[in-house]
Design a protein around this motif. Sequence first.
Motif, short mmCIF file in Angstrom:
data_model
loop_
_atom_site.label_atom_id
_atom_site.label_comp_id
_atom_site.label_asym_id
_atom_site.label_seq_id
_atom_site.Cartn_x
_atom_site.Cartn_y
_atom_site.Cartn_z
N ALA A 37 -30.85 13.26 -3.72
CA ALA A 37 -30.65 12.66 -2.40
C ALA A 37 -31.86 11.87 -1.94
N ARG A 38 -33.06 12.40 -2.16
CA ARG A 38 -34.27 11.67 -1.75
C ARG A 38 -34.42 10.38 -2.54
N GLN A 39 -34.07 10.41 -3.81
CA GLN A 39 -34.14 9.18 -4.60
C GLN A 39 -33.09 8.16 -4.15
N VAL A 40 -31.90 8.63 -3.83
CA VAL A 40 -30.86 7.73 -3.32
C VAL A 40 -31.33 7.11 -2.01
N ALA A 41 -31.95 7.92 -1.14
CA ALA A 41 -32.44 7.41 0.14
C ALA A 41 -33.51 6.33 -0.07
N GLY A 42 -34.36 6.52 -1.08
CA GLY A 42 -35.42 5.56 -1.32
C GLY A 42 -34.99 4.33 -2.10
N LEU A 43 -34.05 4.49 -3.02
CA LEU A 43 -33.66 3.41 -3.93
C LEU A 43 -32.33 2.75 -3.60
N GLY A 44 -31.44 3.49 -2.96
CA GLY A 44 -30.08 3.00 -2.75
C GLY A 44 -29.99 2.01 -1.61
N ARG A 45 -29.17 1.00 -1.83
CA ARG A 45 -28.91 -0.02 -0.82
C ARG A 45 -27.41 -0.23 -0.72
N ALA A 46 -26.95 -0.67 0.45
CA ALA A 46 -25.53 -0.98 0.61
C ALA A 46 -25.12 -1.94 -0.49
N VAL A 84 -25.91 17.16 -6.38
CA VAL A 84 -25.06 15.97 -6.51
C VAL A 84 -24.30 15.74 -5.20
N ILE A 85 -23.84 16.81 -4.58
CA ILE A 85 -23.19 16.69 -3.27
C ILE A 85 -24.14 16.06 -2.27
N ARG A 86 -25.38 16.53 -2.23
CA ARG A 86 -26.37 15.96 -1.30
C ARG A 86 -26.64 14.49 -1.61
N ALA A 87 -26.68 14.12 -2.89
CA ALA A 87 -26.88 12.71 -3.25
C ALA A 87 -25.71 11.87 -2.75
N VAL A 88 -24.50 12.38 -2.89
CA VAL A 88 -23.32 11.66 -2.43
C VAL A 88 -23.34 11.53 -0.91
N GLU A 89 -23.71 12.59 -0.22
CA GLU A 89 -23.80 12.52 1.25
C GLU A 89 -24.82 11.46 1.67
N GLU A 90 -25.95 11.41 1.00
CA GLU A 90 -26.97 10.41 1.31
C GLU A 90 -26.48 9.01 0.97
N ALA A 91 -25.77 8.88 -0.14
CA ALA A 91 -25.22 7.58 -0.51
C ALA A 91 -24.26 7.07 0.56
N ARG A 92 -23.41 7.93 1.05
CA ARG A 92 -22.44 7.53 2.09
C ARG A 92 -23.18 7.01 3.32
N GLY A 129 -13.55 19.93 -7.01
CA GLY A 129 -14.48 20.64 -6.14
C GLY A 129 -14.73 19.96 -4.81
N VAL A 130 -15.88 20.25 -4.25
CA VAL A 130 -16.29 19.69 -2.95
C VAL A 130 -16.48 18.18 -3.06
N LEU A 131 -16.88 17.70 -4.25
CA LEU A 131 -17.22 16.29 -4.41
C LEU A 131 -16.03 15.35 -4.32
N ALA A 132 -14.89 15.74 -4.83
CA ALA A 132 -13.75 14.81 -4.94
C ALA A 132 -13.45 14.07 -3.64
N PRO A 133 -13.30 14.77 -2.50
CA PRO A 133 -12.95 14.03 -1.29
C PRO A 133 -14.11 13.20 -0.71
N LEU A 134 -15.32 13.41 -1.21
CA LEU A 134 -16.48 12.64 -0.73
C LEU A 134 -16.65 11.32 -1.47
N CYS A 135 -15.89 11.12 -2.54
CA CYS A 135 -16.05 9.95 -3.40
C CYS A 135 -15.09 8.83 -3.01
N ASP A 136 -15.53 7.60 -3.23
CA ASP A 136 -14.62 6.45 -3.09
C ASP A 136 -13.59 6.49 -4.21
#
Length: 192
Positions: free
Chosen positions: A102-111, A127-135, A150-157
Amino acid sequence: MTAMSTLFEHNLAEHQQLFSNLGSLTGVVQQAGSLAGDALKAGGKLMFCGNGGSAADSQHLAAELTGRFIKDRRPLAAVALSTDTSALTCIGNDYSFDEVFARQVAGLGRAGDVLIGISTSGNSRNVIRAVEEARRAGVRVVGLLGRDGGVLAPLCDVAIVVPSTITARIQEAHILIGHTLCGLVEQQLGLA
């Protein structure tokens, strides 16, 4: 027949049974390939994350894109978030293991970027936290999952859920699907 050949035959039978049913995933695999290709066309990047074997799959698939897959072509922007041991150990120590991606996604990820989260259970907390940060960051998400998603499926595009409860078979399917995504990206970008 030896115990080893019996085990191989058993594993092969499980593999063949699962793979004979993967055609049901054609639509979501195509969607994921389009999402990834669109991101790269627009100047974005693909980020991969997962634990254990899924971390290895993340590295493998990112390398297929930055290196080459079908034939020689320009490198594509892809990174596995599991490869920087200094970032992993720093974030794990200073925050928690749940935050290593999640911290790496916050630092590297862009819309416009795409995060591909790989989890055979669909319940890997980091991975859930990374997806939450990505969203939050406007990063689109593809889940390469197993079991019931699992928990991830509904969080994904786009959630690609391999219909199995056997981790090894799910991982085997993930690599086939991952290779297909790489090929779809190359086709979409006119590089194959």
